[in-house]
Write a protein that holds these residues in place. Sequence first.
Motif, PDB file in Angstrom:
ATOM      1  N   GLY A  81      20.278 -16.427  -7.942  1.00 42.91           N
ATOM      2  CA  GLY A  81      20.476 -15.849  -9.267  1.00 42.91           C
ATOM      3  C   GLY A  81      19.971 -14.421  -9.388  1.00 42.91           C
ATOM      4  N   VAL A  82      18.873 -14.129  -8.689  1.00 44.10           N
ATOM      5  CA  VAL A  82      18.296 -12.782  -8.770  1.00 44.10           C
ATOM      6  C   VAL A  82      18.539 -11.995  -7.486  1.00 44.10           C
ATOM      7  N   ALA A  83      19.451 -12.491  -6.640  1.00 38.69           N
ATOM      8  CA  ALA A  83      19.864 -11.795  -5.411  1.00 38.69           C
ATOM      9  C   ALA A  83      18.687 -11.457  -4.506  1.00 38.69           C
ATOM     10  N   MET A  84      17.821 -12.429  -4.271  1.00 34.74           N
ATOM     11  CA  MET A  84      16.700 -12.228  -3.368  1.00 34.74           C
ATOM     12  C   MET A  84      17.181 -12.190  -1.918  1.00 34.74           C
ATOM     13  N   PRO A  85      16.509 -11.448  -1.058  1.00 37.42           N
ATOM     14  CA  PRO A  85      16.789 -11.550   0.380  1.00 37.42           C
ATOM     15  C   PRO A  85      16.254 -12.874   0.897  1.00 37.42           C
ATOM     16  N   PRO A  86      16.776 -13.366   2.010  1.00 42.23           N
ATOM     17  CA  PRO A  86      16.346 -14.671   2.533  1.00 42.23           C
ATOM     18  C   PRO A  86      14.836 -14.796   2.732  1.00 42.23           C
ATOM     19  N   LYS A  87      14.198 -13.726   3.229  1.00 45.97           N
ATOM     20  CA  LYS A  87      12.744 -13.793   3.467  1.00 45.97           C
ATOM     21  C   LYS A  87      11.994 -14.034   2.163  1.00 45.97           C
TER      22      LYS A  87
END
Length: 355
Positions: A81-87
């Motif tokens: 939803g907040v477009a976080m990177p995988p890490k």
Amino acid sequence: MDRAVEVSRCETVADVLALLEERDGWAEPWQLFFAGLLDASGLSYSRFASRCGLSKNTVKRWRLQGGAPKSRDTYIRIGFGVAMPPKAVSDMLSRYGGYCGLNPRDPFDACCVFCLQRREQGEMRYDYAAAEALYHRLLSDWSPDGPSGITTTRLMAHLSAVDTEAEFAAFLQTFGAELTGRKQKLERYLEEYLTVHRLEVVRDGGGRGSLHSLGFPAWVEKQLSQLRCHGMVPRRRSLTALGLHLNMTLEELDVLLHYAGMDPLRARDRLECVLIYALQQLALTHPELALGNATALLAVTRDAATRRRCTELAQEYWQAGYRSEAEDVESVVGYVRYVLEQLDLEEADELLHLL
């Protein structure tokens, strides 16, 4: 004190409940972190909820009153939803949820890593639903190459370099045997337990011992079919439930998860903490369960590691002369269901549905 040690010292369901009610040791405070995510997004409660696949009331409650997600998937949905990177999603899972981070050896997690990377690059169509669709589409008809013996770190590096769906499909083809977590060993391990149960049905006069005759829920046959025909390893909760239906002990269930490329049951996960407690109690009060599994497996298995483990366990139990301290337990799955219902854990709803 280590959480696993605390679990091992619990003697009653009340002890487990008291342990679960402790605030320290499970995860860092979620409310403050979530408030930062919400504020940084600049979105209203409704728009933030829509992007994350949540309800407006849930978002508002977490922001103003506290509380936290009750499943690993919900944390991942928020990451999308907040477009976080995988890490960052992995860090959120471990720090605030007490779950293991995204694992490149887990087929669905691998799909999430790829989609999160694309979403981070601005391709917003790669949301959580897209990861699910990719998982079902690419893993439903594939023939992965042989195992490569690659480390998890290098596997994640290869996955991080993938830019397109075509490259991701090629990644699955090349490293598929790694992603399915030693699929052949997993299939063989499950088949040995199924064979034991089939033989029991035949001995009891229940027919020819077909899978259907074992009386498992309908989803079990479907999951086993997907594993055999398409190499699709069940998700962690489903695989755990399957092991319980097969009357696996704690040690046997951890072996099952290992063959699926997953971590053993984690004492820092609230639900899995309860499972560890329940299975440890069964081992103490009903040692005949482990002995019965070991002797039954010795009659059907050809796997050297399984034979060695079962032989050592059987010798230990016979030499020690272990005896049951309570009335016979009908099944592992029945006992675990009883414990979960006593505790009334919201986190257990999904697993109870599978039991």
